[in-house]
Design an enzyme around this catalytic site. Sequence first.
Site, PDB file in Angstrom:
ATOM      1  N   ARG A   1      37.595  44.365  45.099  1.00  0.00           N
ATOM      2  CA  ARG A   1      38.317  43.100  45.258  1.00  0.00           C
ATOM      3  C   ARG A   1      39.419  43.331  46.291  1.00  0.00           C
ATOM      4  O   ARG A   1      40.281  44.192  46.126  1.00  0.00           O
ATOM      5  CB  ARG A   1      38.897  42.648  43.916  1.00  0.00           C
ATOM      6  CG  ARG A   1      39.601  41.292  43.949  1.00  0.00           C
ATOM      7  CD  ARG A   1      39.915  40.856  42.520  1.00  0.00           C
ATOM      8  NE  ARG A   1      40.628  39.594  42.445  1.00  0.00           N
ATOM      9  CZ  ARG A   1      41.948  39.481  42.271  1.00  0.00           C
ATOM     10  NH1 ARG A   1      42.701  40.583  42.146  1.00  0.00           N
ATOM     11  NH2 ARG A   1      42.529  38.306  42.200  1.00  0.00           N
TER      12      ARG A   1
ATOM     13  N   ASN B   1      44.539  34.177  44.040  1.00  0.00           N
ATOM     14  CA  ASN B   1      45.016  35.093  43.009  1.00  0.00           C
ATOM     15  C   ASN B   1      46.024  34.421  42.078  1.00  0.00           C
ATOM     16  O   ASN B   1      46.969  33.761  42.540  1.00  0.00           O
ATOM     17  CB  ASN B   1      45.678  36.307  43.660  1.00  0.00           C
ATOM     18  CG  ASN B   1      46.118  37.345  42.654  1.00  0.00           C
ATOM     19  OD1 ASN B   1      45.290  37.952  41.984  1.00  0.00           O
ATOM     20  ND2 ASN B   1      47.430  37.541  42.534  1.00  0.00           N
ATOM     21  N   GLU B   2      45.815  34.555  40.769  1.00  0.00           N
ATOM     22  CA  GLU B   2      46.763  34.093  39.752  1.00  0.00           C
ATOM     23  C   GLU B   2      47.448  32.791  40.173  1.00  0.00           C
ATOM     24  O   GLU B   2      48.661  32.749  40.385  1.00  0.00           O
ATOM     25  CB  GLU B   2      47.789  35.200  39.478  1.00  0.00           C
ATOM     26  CG  GLU B   2      47.129  36.476  38.990  1.00  0.00           C
ATOM     27  CD  GLU B   2      48.089  37.647  38.788  1.00  0.00           C
ATOM     28  OE1 GLU B   2      49.300  37.483  39.049  1.00  0.00           O
ATOM     29  OE2 GLU B   2      47.640  38.737  38.372  1.00  0.00           O
TER      30      GLU B   2
ATOM     31  N   HIS C   1      42.970  38.330  34.019  1.00  0.00           N
ATOM     32  CA  HIS C   1      43.677  39.573  34.311  1.00  0.00           C
ATOM     33  C   HIS C   1      44.317  40.068  33.019  1.00  0.00           C
ATOM     34  O   HIS C   1      45.095  39.345  32.393  1.00  0.00           O
ATOM     35  CB  HIS C   1      44.729  39.349  35.393  1.00  0.00           C
ATOM     36  CG  HIS C   1      44.138  38.950  36.709  1.00  0.00           C
ATOM     37  ND1 HIS C   1      44.900  38.655  37.829  1.00  0.00           N
ATOM     38  CD2 HIS C   1      42.845  38.805  37.099  1.00  0.00           C
ATOM     39  CE1 HIS C   1      44.112  38.345  38.839  1.00  0.00           C
ATOM     40  NE2 HIS C   1      42.865  38.423  38.411  1.00  0.00           N
TER      41      HIS C   1
ATOM     42  N   TYR D   1      46.685  42.427  31.101  1.00  0.00           N
ATOM     43  CA  TYR D   1      47.823  43.340  31.065  1.00  0.00           C
ATOM     44  C   TYR D   1      48.445  43.288  29.662  1.00  0.00           C
ATOM     45  O   TYR D   1      47.738  43.392  28.669  1.00  0.00           O
ATOM     46  CB  TYR D   1      48.809  43.011  32.186  1.00  0.00           C
ATOM     47  CG  TYR D   1      48.229  43.270  33.565  1.00  0.00           C
ATOM     48  CD1 TYR D   1      48.101  44.574  34.044  1.00  0.00           C
ATOM     49  CD2 TYR D   1      47.798  42.220  34.387  1.00  0.00           C
ATOM     50  CE1 TYR D   1      47.564  44.834  35.299  1.00  0.00           C
ATOM     51  CE2 TYR D   1      47.251  42.473  35.639  1.00  0.00           C
ATOM     52  CZ  TYR D   1      47.136  43.772  36.090  1.00  0.00           C
ATOM     53  OH  TYR D   1      46.605  44.026  37.333  1.00  0.00           O
TER      54      TYR D   1
ATOM     55  N   GLU E   1      41.379  41.988  36.979  1.00  0.00           N
ATOM     56  CA  GLU E   1      42.434  42.994  37.101  1.00  0.00           C
ATOM     57  C   GLU E   1      42.754  43.518  35.708  1.00  0.00           C
ATOM     58  O   GLU E   1      42.705  42.761  34.734  1.00  0.00           O
ATOM     59  CB  GLU E   1      43.734  42.425  37.688  1.00  0.00           C
ATOM     60  CG  GLU E   1      43.712  42.076  39.143  1.00  0.00           C
ATOM     61  CD  GLU E   1      45.091  41.616  39.617  1.00  0.00           C
ATOM     62  OE1 GLU E   1      46.098  41.924  38.933  1.00  0.00           O
ATOM     63  OE2 GLU E   1      45.165  40.946  40.653  1.00  0.00           O
TER      64      GLU E   1
ATOM     65  N   TRP F   1      43.159  47.504  38.714  1.00  0.00           N
ATOM     66  CA  TRP F   1      44.263  47.368  39.682  1.00  0.00           C
ATOM     67  C   TRP F   1      45.045  48.676  39.670  1.00  0.00           C
ATOM     68  O   TRP F   1      45.474  49.121  38.609  1.00  0.00           O
ATOM     69  CB  TRP F   1      45.181  46.206  39.302  1.00  0.00           C
ATOM     70  CG  TRP F   1      46.245  46.012  40.342  1.00  0.00           C
ATOM     71  CD1 TRP F   1      47.412  46.717  40.481  1.00  0.00           C
ATOM     72  CD2 TRP F   1      46.217  45.079  41.422  1.00  0.00           C
ATOM     73  NE1 TRP F   1      48.108  46.293  41.580  1.00  0.00           N
ATOM     74  CE2 TRP F   1      47.399  45.280  42.177  1.00  0.00           C
ATOM     75  CE3 TRP F   1      45.317  44.097  41.847  1.00  0.00           C
ATOM     76  CZ2 TRP F   1      47.697  44.533  43.320  1.00  0.00           C
ATOM     77  CZ3 TRP F   1      45.613  43.353  42.970  1.00  0.00           C
ATOM     78  CH2 TRP F   1      46.786  43.565  43.690  1.00  0.00           C
TER      79      TRP F   1
END
Length: 541
Positions: free
Chosen positions: A82, A159-160, A226, A228, A255, A284
Amino acid sequence: MSRKLATAAGALLALATTMFTGPPAAQAAEPGTGFHVRDGRLLDANGNDFVMRGVNHAHAWYAARTGQALADTKALGANSARIVLSTGDRWTKNDSADVAKVVGQCRANRLVCVLEAHDTTGYGEQSGAVPLSRAVDYWIEVRSALEGQEKYVILNLGNEPHGNVGHSAWTADTTNAITRMRAAGFTHTLMADAPNWGQDWSFTMRDNAPAVFAADPQRNTVFSVHMYGVFDTAAEVRDYLDRFVARRLPVVVGEFGDDHSDGNPDEDAIMAASRGLNLGYLGWSWSGNGGGVEYLDLATGFDASRLTAWGRRLFEGPDGIKQTSREASVYATGDSGDTRPPTAPGAPTASDVTSTGARLSWAASTDDTGVTAYDVIRVDGTRETRVTSTATTGALVTGLAPATAHTFAVYARDAAGNRSPRSATVTVTTTGGPTAGACAVAYRLQEWTGGFNADVTIRNTGTRDITGWQLDFAFPGGQTLNSAWNAKVVQQGSQVRATPEPWTGTIPAGGTVSFGISGKSGGGNGVPAAFTLNGASCARS
């Protein structure tokens, strides 16, 4: 992942206990020209299932590193990458020529290229961020670099695209972006990132994904979450992904990391669930993180020989890339449109020969569409091992045995992956190492709860300069290496190996070189019991 991350939601919302299992989304006819979605699965142009196993690379900030980064991650087993691009609104624009070069580099390394517009990161909350509509403008602007690449390229819209403020607009904004992309003639698989800085703690994407998917006239959209700090338990990870699978909606983990400022993500659960559900993931990120999240680097200083603990976990651990990655079948069939290989490079020459390494240089190859990479292969009898791949006409090879003849072959590759039928070879004989008893090592330890630093000084007690060196020792207490300076340091299990940087390559007779390491404690620290320099035992001082 932004260089400067906003604070995630202060408390995780409880996951709903009832799984929505409504009727499956309708499926349109397969586009047939490239990647496409069928029955909730991402298929390549040959109709074969494709599961992403790759990493993110920050091309927008480290364009000069991209060719080597892609070659290195491919060598480590990745099947996709990516790529961070900029629309020009927040960072320097990656124009059509640059995008075409990136696509060529992906194809040269037989990687599926996921291109993302990064300037949308945290829109509504992050100063300077732009809406998805601006990302669509950018994709239309660079369309010439993307036409005909549907077999190799997936377009990640932005992105996001929303932070924690205004995230309810995600559904309409994403639907409009997809509609505009299709109206502009794009037939690529599109990828839609979640809001809430990609983590979707509000479940906006999870709950509205069926409507967004149905709004794509080609039914060719993949959803990306993503993971996290919001995803810090196995139950949360599995529940979120299960809901997409149950509704036959394609989803990937675009990610994730092994640590984060907003909490400690459960990377083991993320990787295990992805394997169990046969879903893609992209870690990531390769290297170059800043702003306090340097711990997310997979490789230290873009050096594939210095994987971090996170890098070793992603590539080499259970459910990791090496264990689960499969190359896209479009590369296996050689369907690239270009079948003419480049010429062989010029005969290499060797310089800066040491006991453990040498610098190789060669004359450039030629090709009708351009040479994008050179593969350096070490030949040991009938065995060949790829040492590195580089876009330049030179490479530093390290980790060689002292006083030994090593043969290297160099091949050229073009953007379609064609390799020169002949190689150019050179044999390099490394210099000898120091004799036993000609060295002493001082290991000065500084420690604190959970971590340590060590200053390591190597003294040459012999009468000859040591040009090129390799220091080996073992951590005595289960420590984990995080970083190093003034040397390249790698760890495998408890074993640690240090080799020099260019400025620490020579230890003069009677002189010293020093380097430092930093790491996490594994329940105890201590000074290593023994050191060997180029295979010879050293005294401790």
